[in-house]
Design an enzyme around this catalytic site. Structure first.
Site, PDB file in Angstrom:
ATOM      1  N   ARG A 131      53.704  39.122  54.861  1.00  0.00           N
ATOM      2  CA  ARG A 131      54.920  38.702  54.502  1.00  0.00           C
ATOM      3  C   ARG A 131      55.464  40.117  53.711  1.00  0.00           C
ATOM      4  NH1 ARG A 131      54.633  32.662  51.945  1.00  0.00           N
ATOM      5  NH2 ARG A 131      55.541  31.592  53.763  1.00  0.00           N
ATOM      6  N   LYS A 140      48.242  15.383  60.360  1.00  0.00           N
ATOM      7  CA  LYS A 140      48.874  14.006  60.222  1.00  0.00           C
ATOM      8  C   LYS A 140      50.052  13.912  61.197  1.00  0.00           C
ATOM      9  CE  LYS A 140      47.143  12.795  55.818  1.00  0.00           C
ATOM     10  NZ  LYS A 140      47.655  12.609  54.484  1.00  0.00           N
ATOM     11  N   GLY A 182      52.756  25.100  59.821  1.00  0.00           N
ATOM     12  CA  GLY A 182      51.552  24.880  59.822  1.00  0.00           C
ATOM     13  C   GLY A 182      50.232  25.905  59.965  1.00  0.00           C
ATOM     14  N   GLY A 190      56.944  26.087  55.696  1.00  0.00           N
ATOM     15  CA  GLY A 190      58.105  24.672  55.338  1.00  0.00           C
ATOM     16  C   GLY A 190      59.398  25.278  55.919  1.00  0.00           C
TER      17      GLY A 190
HETATM   18  P1  AMP Z   1      48.663  20.792  59.317  1.00  0.00           P
HETATM   19  O1  AMP Z   1      48.919  21.566  58.064  1.00  0.00           O
HETATM   20  O2  AMP Z   1      49.393  19.668  59.549  1.00  0.00           O
HETATM   21  O3  AMP Z   1      48.961  21.763  60.495  1.00  0.00           O
HETATM   22  O4  AMP Z   1      47.351  20.538  59.305  1.00  0.00           O
HETATM   23  C1  AMP Z   1      46.039  21.526  59.453  1.00  0.00           C
HETATM   24  C2  AMP Z   1      44.917  20.778  59.161  1.00  0.00           C
HETATM   25  O5  AMP Z   1      44.606  19.808  60.250  1.00  0.00           O
HETATM   26  C3  AMP Z   1      43.793  21.840  59.460  1.00  0.00           C
HETATM   27  O6  AMP Z   1      43.331  21.949  58.069  1.00  0.00           O
HETATM   28  C4  AMP Z   1      42.768  21.057  60.284  1.00  0.00           C
HETATM   29  O7  AMP Z   1      41.522  21.369  59.509  1.00  0.00           O
HETATM   30  C5  AMP Z   1      43.000  19.819  60.104  1.00  0.00           C
HETATM   31  N1  AMP Z   1      42.759  19.110  61.314  1.00  0.00           N
HETATM   32  C6  AMP Z   1      42.874  19.457  62.748  1.00  0.00           C
HETATM   33  N2  AMP Z   1      42.164  18.501  63.479  1.00  0.00           N
HETATM   34  C7  AMP Z   1      41.634  17.588  62.812  1.00  0.00           C
HETATM   35  C8  AMP Z   1      40.814  16.296  62.980  1.00  0.00           C
HETATM   36  N3  AMP Z   1      40.483  16.185  64.177  1.00  0.00           N
HETATM   37  N4  AMP Z   1      40.345  15.808  61.984  1.00  0.00           N
HETATM   38  C9  AMP Z   1      40.873  16.163  60.543  1.00  0.00           C
HETATM   39  N5  AMP Z   1      41.437  17.162  60.259  1.00  0.00           N
HETATM   40  C10 AMP Z   1      41.955  17.891  61.147  1.00  0.00           C
END
Ligand code: AMP
Length: 403
Positions: free
Chosen positions: A35, A198, A354, A377
């Site tokens: 950054r 999620k 993400g 974000g």
């Molecule tokens: P996000 O911030 O929504 O992009 O989520 C990222 C996180 O999702 C990372 O820390 C990954 O470890 C987690 N993740 C990805 N695939 C899976 C999975 N199959 N089960 C649990 N966590 C996951």
């Protein structure tokens, strides 16, 4: 777009809002300086014009009081090194001593202000606080894309005190252009790759993209909610029970709009959430009890790569599995490679929001995609079609680009 390119900063004091919110280790060493580096071209342009620079930023989430671990003093050596000149440091972002330092600043000189979040007025968007900050400079440059979704004093309120002399820095312009490339100027086929933990965090972005995309690839933890929604057995995998209906709706909506939706067919499962767990590949609709899916499988990797490599516009948000664990990073790496291949063939690729940004950096592929966003974000909210207050305050017309 009002950018610094159309402005001559000679003899001007430019108040530049940047996002120096970088991670530190326990010895206050910067772990990832992306950054800070990203803001340097803007600062150099102002200095090369013969202007001086007053840098403001937030840093972490202090509780409105000075704390050493949230002090921007830790950024001074790196900024100085990158600009090739000394950097003065103001121990408070407002007050008489700081006003004095700013008043004495000569062309070519740089002043870094202490964390604006050491004052509660910052996050409240206080007018009087913004006015005090504004009094330090002649012109306001917003280059803090990572904070553009916050209506804070130094990102948003401050702009009104510069009715004519306010504009975007290069980083901000670059990030806004990438949003424009995805939401307005996209070339087809357009593929959105969504992963991460999620479904709930991705609903708004899916809704805003559905009328634009041709392909929707779903991976990561969120895929298992979709598989369950389609009647599959996902064992102990991550599932958001309260989002199963949402997943059904997304599938139906995609069908109605002619969007092809790609959900993994095979998955790498483990008998525990651990890198050392036993693992095997299985059909994603038939995961045995007690096993959980932590990555996409090899057949899915191939299917996803084929779609990605024939796309002209690509958004990637969220890893395909628990890529932080080496045994479950293969799918994320395969998608990263496919995005790089597509980019080589002329596709526009944005890695936005993400943990896919962390993944692309981990694989050192940052320079081989079109844009890696510095604003998690802010990028997500931009792609969801939300107003970014920091952008609107500088140039209302930009909203037409991103909405
Ligand atoms: P996000 O911030 O929504 O992009 O989520 C990222 C996180 O999702 C990372 O820390 C990954 O470890 C987690 N993740 C990805 N695939 C899976 C999975 N199959 N089960 C649990 N966590 C996951």
């Amino acid at each position: 777009m009002k950018t610094i390119d159309n402005y001559n900063f000679k003899n001007k004091k430019a108040l530049v809002r940047v996002d120096f919110n970088v991670p530190l280790d326990n010895d206050f060493k910067i772990i990832d300086d992306t950054r800070i580096r990203a803001a340097i071209p803007t600062l150099k342009k102002i200095l090369n014009d013969g202007g001086s620079v007053i840098i403001m930023s937030h840093f972490g989430r202090p509780k409105n009081l000075p704390e050493l671990k949230f002090s921007l003093i830790h950024a001074v050596p790196l900024v100085s090194q990158l600009l090739g000149r000394p950097v003065q440091f103001a121990k408070d972002c407002i007050g008489a001593a700081t006003r004095n330092m700013a008043a004495n600043l000569k062309p070519g000189e740089v002043l870094l202000l202490e964390n604006v979040r050491f004052h509660a007025e910052e996050t409240k968007g206080s007018e009087s606080f913004a006015k005090e900050l504004a009094s330090l400079g002649d012109v306001f440059v917003n280059d803090a894309f990572g904070a553009a979704h916050r209506a804070h004093a130094s990102t948003t309120t401050i702009a009104k005190f510069f009715p004519h002399d306010k504009m975007f820095g290069y980083l901000m312009a670059h990030e806004l252009e990438s949003i424009e490339k995805l939401l307005k100027l996209y070339k087809k086929p357009f593929t959105a790759i969504l992963g991460g933990a999620k479904v709930s965090g991705k609903i708004a972005i899916i809704a805003n993209l559905m009328d634009r995309i041709d392909n929707l690839i779903i991976g990561g933890g969120m895929a298992y909610t979709f598989v369950k929604a389609m009647g599959g057995n996902v064992g102990s995998s991550l599932v958001e029970e309260d989002r199963i209906q949402t997943a059904v709706q997304i599938i139906e909506d995609a069908e109605k709009k002619g969007v092809k939706i790609f959900i993994p067919t095979d998955t790498l499962v483990a008998d525990a959430f651990s890198n050392d767990a036993a693992r095997k590949v299985c059909d994603i609709k038939n995961i045995p009890e007690g096993w959980l899916g932590l990555d996409i499988g090899p057949a899915t990797e191939k299917e996803f790569a084929a779609v990605i490599e024939t796309s002209a516009t690509i958004l990637w948000n969220g890893p395909m599995g628990v890529f932080e664990m080496s045994n479950f990073e293969h799918g994320t790496r395969a998608v990263a490679d496919a995005v790089v291949n597509a980019t080589k063939s002329g596709a526009y690729s944005l890695i936005g929001g993400g943990d896919s940004v962390a993944a692309i950096n981990k694989y050192k592929l940052t320079d081989q995609v079109s844009c890696v966003s510095t604003g998690g974000g802010a990028m997500l909210e931009g792609l969801e079609g939300q107003v970014l207050p920091g952008v609107r305050a500088v140039d209302e017309s930009v909203e037409k680009i991103i909405r």
